[in-house]
Enzyme design. Structure first.
Site: not given
Ligand code: UT7
Length: 331
Positions: A115, A255, A285
């Site tokens: 990520c 994020h 995500n």
């Protein structure tokens, strides 16, 4: 005169196919309400079509980027791709992209930081601009998470989606662009979120396939706990390091892993919700894709001189924050 790396264009791509919470209810024992209240996600995009991989989403984003900036692919010096779902183990997705977009004067590589892939890539790409070595560096964050998800595992398949975002970095001598960063890793966290097989430790076999070890494994709770603290800490730290108050921060670009993690981070920074970029409800995500996709979605609202704090936490563990002074009016 100090050269900084300014973002001069942003673009993104998400596949057409939408997978809603209601669709997932038909696939795993869950409810749309559970997913939305625990994560903030309502739907995500899935890249369908045989032979399509991460590079294909990156190509769409980069083609848009070049068009927006009005430049030829031949002007690109370098393409860095943050991803954990490369087209192949080798060659790199960057290699494939350079070929597909006709960036024949460029070189590049993939950067594996889950990520945090885009954030690590942005800091890395900035160095090549700051040294004066290059004039045009593209940093992409992209993942086809659907290629490594087990759609019978309700704890992971509900979270992730597919998408790609790209930025163009160019030299600036007026103090705009990437001004500071704090990055970190803690490899002892790897056991909580990883892909068990397919690498050199456990090459693919029939057994690893049968055991579903090529899918994302996540122990959600410990990751959540570390992410909440980690993302808030690094965001507060970069503000402090640069003497920024919450009033000085125009945008938090977090994020998009879980809305609850984003809320805690914003609260810790004293940044109100209207200054927080959020698109997790639409894309889920997308791993390395979330941050550039946020910039893409919010670009029209950004003004020259805005102070942005980009912030991330992910598998590895990896984390980071970047302080950017935005270089152009989005409109
Ligand atoms: O981006 C990379 C980094 N990743 C992250 O930052 C993700 C961090 N983790 C999370 O976002 C959260 O941990 C999850 C969204 C993955 C899970 O949420 P949670 O609130 O931590 O749930 P949990 O794992 O503690 O599970 C609570 C309960 C369990 O049931 P019991 O044992 O209490 O009966 C789970 O089995 O919720 C159950 N559960 C579900 N129930 C309905 C887990 N997944 C689901 C589901 N639908 N999809």
């Amino acid at each position: 005169m100090k050269i900084t790396a300014a973002i001069t264009a942003v673009a993104g791509f998400v596949p057409e196919d939408v997978l809603t919470n209601e669709d997932l209810v038909k696939m795993v024992p869950t409810t749309a309400e559970w997913i939305e209240t625990r994560t903030g996600i309502k739907e995500r995009r899935i890249l369908k079509g045989e032979g399509l991989g991460t590079s294909d989403m990156c190509v769409k984003a980069i083609e848009m980027l070049l068009k927006k900036r009005g430049i030829s692919p031949l002007e690109i010096d370098m393409i860095i791709v943050g991803t954990v779902t490369p087209d192949f183990v080798f060659p790199s997705t960057s290699n494939v992209i350079c070929d597909k977009v006709g960036a024949t004067n460029a070189w590049g590589y993939d950067l594996s930081a889950a990520c945090s892939g885009f954030v690590f890539g942005l800091v890395t790409g900035s160095q090549f601009i700051e040294t004066g070595k290059y004039k045009k560096v593209i940093v992409v964050g992209a993942d086809k998470m659907s290629s490594i998800l087990d759609y019978t595992d309700r704890s992971t398949c509900i979270i992730f989606g597919d998408g790609a975002g790209a930025v163009l970095l160019e030299p600036n001598t007026e103090g705009y662009g990437v001004l500071d960063s704090i990055l970190g890793v803690d490899g002892s966290g790897r056991k909580y979120l990883h892909q068990k097989a397919g690498g050199s430790v456990k090459p693919p076999t029939h057994q690893t396939i049968d055991a579903k070890e090529h899918f994302v494994y996540q122990d959600g709770q410990p990751v959540f706990k570390r992410a909440v603290v980690g993302m808030a800490d690094v965001s507060a730290a970069i503000m402090q390091k640069n003497n920024l108050t919450s009033e000085d921060v125009n945008w938090l670009v977090p994020h998009q892993a879980n809305k609850r993690i984003i809320d805690v981070t914003a609260e810790r920074m004293g940044v109100p919700p209207e200054k927080v970029m959020l698109n997790i409800q639409r894309y889920g995500n997308t791993t390395a894709g979330t941050i550039p996709l946020c910039l893409w979605d919010y670009e029209s609202q950004l003004k020259k001189g805005d102070n942005l704090i980009i912030s991330t936490f992910g598998a590895g563990f990896t984390w980071g924050a970047i302080y950017i002074k935005w270089a152009y009016n989005g409109k």
